[in-house]
Each structure stands twice: as structure tokens, then as C-alpha cells.
Design an enzyme around this catalytic site. Structure first.
Site: not given
Ligand code: SDX
Length: 430
Positions: A266, A307, A365
């Protein structure tokens, strides 16, 4: 609300359950599942991927179209033509202020920027090398000890004063967290300065000489705060709502939001992005890290990518990228190697089938850390800055809930533990 209905037919019985469907101003309809408990059923949605937890009028996001509206106004228009305190007013009151309303609001915020002098002593309980977010959680939580008795959350005026105090004091406390970590004296707010100028004054000023605040840096800081102001029912905002639903003090609720924001999935991602770019170190190593991000056996993820809602570009990332170019250009740092790595990483990732198929785009971010670093903010303070910007969103959602009809949030579960069994005395256990 409309009178559309959904019907669930249950196996093993002929029962059909009718559920009401509601439509909002924009976005998906929702199915009211509240009556399911009466049929011995719960919904199951870990991570709340398909769950609308509340009704709200503050912020609207369309993840497929990359739309973000605050009280109906697009984020790119606010970033271009508004400023942080005007956006705070909009989020809190629902309308853009008249000139008089704006001047009055700015004056009230400027006159609440100081914290109780006793707050300074809280810092002494921390080690100087504590993470600033840990200190922020502690000190903001302690604010409730200063206002607990003067706060009747059912009183609209009390809630308004709490909102002013939080918006006004959070930058002061944030700057104190930084000063404490570097062993410099706390700087008192200067009410002659704008909100963002004042923050930079409290961060980088010293009692030894007058502060020299760069208008470029103040404008960049203001834009950073504005772009982080609110974002619908994200993890930290949902935490604030859940804490508030028990009737907890708003200062304690905001502290709960800060705690939830800290995680690297997050708000902690901006700090993790900078660390990732520094670890990559050179554009020649990008492919290695992209491969790691795609490797299911490797826990590494591209920080700042992906996201829960945006399956297209994050409109804030677009504005942030433009701001990064502007700020670095104006500071003569346009050749910042980290910006070069970030831009190349974005290009490579957005051409890669893995990221395209999973709809992973840069989020808010991804570029914010580059601007914060150019302003001179240390990496460990990045999430603290996010918390400063987001406090107004948290308090707007808290106030929207408390001023309406709400119940304590109490989710249920799918229990897969042991069925009931009798206690076995110690001597009979093998
Ligand atoms: C913020 O919610 C909000 O509005 C948050 C926010 C706000 O203003 O409040 O926008 C701020 O928190 C932005 C997000 C910041 N976080 C990151 O940048 C961390 C990296 N991103 C992730 O960890 C992830 O994308 C999330 C946590 C942001 C979203 O997670 P989800 O929606 O639960 O998605 P997921 O983990 O289920 O991923 C879906 C797929 C997975 O692969 P499969 O299991 O389907 O094979 O996408 C892959 C994940 O492995 N994946 C990534 C990835 N993010 C998702 N693979 C590589 N790198 C990534 N960054």
C-alpha cells in the site's frame, strides 16, 4: 435506489432468494446481500475484491478507464488548476469553496498548525534511528490523549474541529518525525507560509537562519499532497472506517489508517520503489528484475506497478510523471539516473506480455519517490508524506460515515477449523 432484483437459487432446496440491486451515480451496481444470514449463508470475498463496503459520495474511480474524480472533479484538472488546501475543502465539504470560504479555511488551518508542547516529549521515548512511520503511528495515536474529552463525535462542530486539527497538525508532526531522526531541533510552523511552504520550512529550516523555500519545490510538494489526498475505499481508508464504526476517537482512527498505509503493498510502496530503482542501479539490469517479477518462485514484485482497481493507467501516475519531468528540469536534475531507470523500466514492462496480460501499470507510487528525492525528502519519509496527503481523505470518509447511519463493522468468516471436541486432560495426551 432502484427496485432491480437478483435471485439466488440454492442447491438441495427449491428456495430462491431475492436480493435487491442498487445503482449509484456512476460505476457498477451493487447487490444487497444483507438478508443472506437469514438463510444461513455468508458471502465470501477475501481481500474484498468484489465487495462494496459502504455508500460514499467523496471519490469515484473507474479502473478500466483510468478515471479518478474527487466530488466529481477529475484529478488531472484539480492537479492543474487547484491546490492541496482547496482540494481538502472540496473533499470535506463536497463543493469547491468561494474565495471567502477558501480564505477562511486557509486561515483556520494556519491557526491550528502548532501541536501541544507536551507532544514534543513523546519523541524522547523513541530511538533516533526508529523508522519515521513508527514514530508517526505513535505520536498521532497519542493525539487522542489530548483531545479525547473535548470530542463528542455525534456533534458536527466537534467533528469539524477534529478535521481542522488533523489536517493542520499532521505536517507539523511529520516534520517533527524527520527532525527527530536527524537530531535537529523541531521547527515551529510559520503561519505566514502556505501549507506546503510551511511543511518544507519545518522539514529543512533551522533556528540558525531564515528559511529559503523554493517556489518550485513548494509547488511540487503541494502537488504530491494533492495527488495522495483520497482514493475511495483503499486499505487504509477502510481501516479508518472500520475503527471509526466502533465510535473510536478520530485521532485514534487516523493512527489506525497510518498503520495500514505503512505496508509495502500500500503506501509503503513509494519507499520500496526508490529502494528497487537504487538496487537495479543501471538500465542494463532492468531485464533481470523484470524476469524476477515474472518468476512465480521469486517473491520479488515490481514495486509501483499494479493496482487492485486500476487495470489501465493510474491517472495520478500520469500527472506524477509529468511533475517529475518538470521538477527535475527546474532543478537541473533532468539527467537523474533513477528517473532514466524508471522510464526505461516502464517502457519495458508495458511491452511485456506478462504485465500486459495481468494489466499491471505504474501506480501513484512509481514516480512519486523520484519527485520526493529531488525535493530532498529522505526515502524513509516517503510514506510519512503519503500519510500527510491522505489524512484529509481519511477524515472525510470518517466524517461521512459518522454523520450518517452506520453500524459497527463486523465481518464473518468461512470456518475450516476443528469441529467441536472434548477437552483431554494433560496426563491422557500422548
Ligand atoms: C497504493 O487501493 C488503493 O487505492 C491504493 C492506493 C491508494 O491511493 O490508496 O492506490 C495506493 O497502495 C498503490 C499500490 C502500491 N503497491 C505497489 O506498488 C506494490 C506492488 N503491487 C502489488 O503488490 C499489487 O499489484 C497490489 C498489491 C497493488 C495489488 O494487488 P492485488 O490486486 O491483490 O493483485 P494480485 O496481488 O492478486 O496480483 C494479480 C496478479 C498476480 O499474479 P497471478 O497470481 O494472477 O499469477 O498480478 C501479479 C500477481 O503476482 N502482480 C505482480 C505485481 N502486482 C501484481 N507481479 C509483479 N509485480 C507486481 N507489482
Amino acid at each position: 435506489m432502484t427496485n432491480k432484483k437478483a435471485t439466488i437459487s440454492l442447491p438441495e432446496t427449491d428456495a430462491n432468494i431475492e436480493l435487491s440491486i442498487y445503482s449509484g451515480t456512476m460505476g457498477p451496481d451493487v447487490v444487497d446481500v444483507g438478508s443472506l444470514t437469514g438463510h444461513g449463508l455468508f458471502t465470501y470475498d477475501p481481500g474484498f475484491v468484489s465487495t462494496a463496503s459502504c455508500e460514499s459520495q467523496i471519490t469515484y474511480i473507474d479502473g478500466d478507464k483510468g478515471i479518478l474524480l474527487h466530488r466529481g472533479y477529475p484529478i488531472d484538472q484539480l492537479a492543474e488548476s487547484s491546490n492541496y488546501l482547496e482540494t481538502c475543502y472540496l473533499l470535506l465539504y463536497g463543493e469547491l469553496p468561494t474565495h471567502e470560504q477558501y480564505e477562511q479555511f486557509v486561515s483556520v488551518i494556519q491557526n491550528h498548525t502548532m501541536v501541544h508542547e507536551q507532544i514534543r516529549t513523546f519523541f524522547n521515548g523513541f530511538r533516533r534511528d526508529a523508522h519515521p512511520m513508527a514514530v508517526m503511528c505513535g505520536v498521532v495515536g497519542a493525539l487522542s490523549a489530548f483531545y479525547h474529552d473535548s470530542l463528542d463525535i455525534s456533534n458536527e462542530r466537534h467533528r469539524e474541529i477534529a478535521a481542522y486539527r488533523l489536517v493542520a497538525k499532521i505536517p507539523t508532526i511529520a516534520a517533527m518525525c524527520y527532525k527527530f531522526s536527524v537530531g535537529q531541533p523541531f521547527m515551529y510552523p510559520d503561519n505566514q507560509l502556505s501549507y506546503s511552504e510551511n511543511f518544507l520550512h519545518m522539514m529543512f529550516g533551522t533556528p540558525c537562519e531564515p528559511s529559503k523555500i523554493s517556489p518550485t519545490l513548494a509547488k511540487a510538494m503541494d502537488r504530491i499532497f494533492l495527488l495522495h489526498a483520497d482514493h475511495e475505499q483503499n486499505a487504509s481508508t477502510s481501516t479508518v472506517r472500520l475503527a471509526g464504526s466502533s465510535g473510536a476517537n478520530p485521532f485514534a482512527c487516523i493512527a489506525a489508517g497510518i498503520v495500514a498505509l505503512w505496508g509495502p503493498s500500500h503506501g509503503g510502496a513509494n519507499e520500496a520503489v526508490l529502494e528497487m530503482l537504487q538496487e537495479i542501479g543501471d538500465v542494463s539490469r532492468i531485464d533481470e528484475y523484470v524476469a524476477r517479477a515474472k518468476d512465480k518462485e521469486d517473491p520479488f514484485r515490481l514495486m509501483g506497478f499494479g493496482h487492485r482497481v486500476y487495470k489501465n493507467f493510474d491517472p495520478r501516475a500520469k500527472v506524477m510523471k509529468e511533475s517529475a519531468d518538470e521538477v527535475l528540469q527546474e532543478l537541473g536534475k533532468e539527467n537523474d539516473p533513477l528517473l532514466a531507470i524508471a522510464k526505461r523500466l516502464e517502457e519495458i514492462a508495458l511491452e511485456d506480455d506478462y504485465f500486459i496480460s495481468k494489466k499491471l501499470y505504474p501506480n501513484v507510487d512509481f514516480y512519486s519517490g523520484i519527485i520526493l528525492k529531488a525535493i530532498g525528502i529522505p526515502t524513509s519519509m516517503f510514506t510519512v508524506i503519503f500519510a500527510v496527503g491522505r489524512t484529509v481523505g481519511w477524515i472525510a470518509h470518517w466524517n461521512e460515515m459518522i454523520s450518517g447511519n452506520y453500524r459497527i463493522g463486523r465481518p464473518r468468516q468461512l470456518y475450516t477449523g476443528q469441529a467441536q471436541r472434548d477437552f483431554v486432560p494433560m496426563k491422557k495426551r500422548s
